[in-house]
Design a protein around this motif. Sequence first.
Motif, PDB file in Angstrom:
ATOM      1  N   LYS A   1      60.959 -13.603  20.109  1.00 59.17           N
ATOM      2  CA  LYS A   1      61.061 -14.038  21.503  1.00 59.17           C
ATOM      3  C   LYS A   1      60.270 -15.337  21.708  1.00 59.17           C
ATOM      4  N   GLY A   2      60.887 -16.266  22.441  1.00 56.48           N
ATOM      5  CA  GLY A   2      60.232 -17.536  22.741  1.00 56.48           C
ATOM      6  C   GLY A   2      61.022 -18.732  22.250  1.00 56.48           C
ATOM      7  N   GLU A   3      60.391 -19.894  22.334  1.00 59.47           N
ATOM      8  CA  GLU A   3      61.030 -21.167  21.982  1.00 59.47           C
ATOM      9  C   GLU A   3      60.809 -21.502  20.514  1.00 59.47           C
ATOM     10  N   HIS A   4      61.872 -22.029  19.899  1.00 66.49           N
ATOM     11  CA  HIS A   4      61.820 -22.422  18.495  1.00 66.49           C
ATOM     12  C   HIS A   4      62.522 -23.775  18.340  1.00 66.49           C
TER      13      HIS A   4
ATOM     14  N   THR B   1      69.481 -17.290  23.952  1.00 65.01           N
ATOM     15  CA  THR B   1      70.275 -16.181  23.451  1.00 65.01           C
ATOM     16  C   THR B   1      69.361 -15.002  23.104  1.00 65.01           C
ATOM     17  N   PRO B   2      69.884 -13.779  23.107  1.00 67.44           N
ATOM     18  CA  PRO B   2      69.047 -12.631  22.744  1.00 67.44           C
ATOM     19  C   PRO B   2      68.666 -12.631  21.261  1.00 67.44           C
ATOM     20  N   VAL B   3      67.544 -11.993  20.927  1.00 67.76           N
ATOM     21  CA  VAL B   3      67.105 -11.930  19.526  1.00 67.76           C
ATOM     22  C   VAL B   3      68.106 -11.189  18.641  1.00 67.76           C
TER      23      VAL B   3
ATOM     24  N   PHE C   1      64.843 -17.544  22.193  1.00 65.88           N
ATOM     25  CA  PHE C   1      65.245 -16.152  22.046  1.00 65.88           C
ATOM     26  C   PHE C   1      64.662 -15.318  23.183  1.00 65.88           C
ATOM     27  N   THR C   2      65.506 -14.480  23.740  1.00 58.81           N
ATOM     28  CA  THR C   2      65.081 -13.521  24.772  1.00 58.81           C
ATOM     29  C   THR C   2      65.252 -12.124  24.192  1.00 58.81           C
ATOM     30  N   GLU C   3      64.733 -11.134  24.859  1.00 63.14           N
ATOM     31  CA  GLU C   3      64.874  -9.759  24.347  1.00 63.14           C
ATOM     32  C   GLU C   3      66.137  -9.104  24.801  1.00 63.14           C
TER      33      GLU C   3
END
Length: 119
Positions: free
Chosen positions: A82-85, A24-26, A117-119
């Motif tokens: 942004k990135g994996e969490h 999903t987007p940030v 999270f993507t931008e």
Amino acid sequence: MDIAIHGFWTTKAGDVNPQKTLTTPVSDSRFFYQLRHDSKQRQKLIIKILIDGQEISLVHDWLSNDGKETNFFDIPLKYRTKGEHALSFQVFAPVSEAADAGPGEKIYESEKFQLIFTE
């Protein structure tokens, strides 16, 4: 008591669609989850929500007798990078019957879900 959280989702609480991995987007800050249980009596639980091991939310919830509680949490901006969490849930019994009682004994810990999270 049997408890489980099978995943999480975004958009609307009524669109129940638990995911183990979500991209999903940030800009998305609100997420939903559903706690399933076999309790037949009204009792209070406290749910800690963690992202990358950091507590981001503490939810006080009363169990109903239908076996499912749908709730939401917001992820603060500083954790929406942004990135994996890794997202996880811990469920606790309250330390007392007082309305503002904090977490006592941990009774459940979910698997780690993936939030990308993507931008």
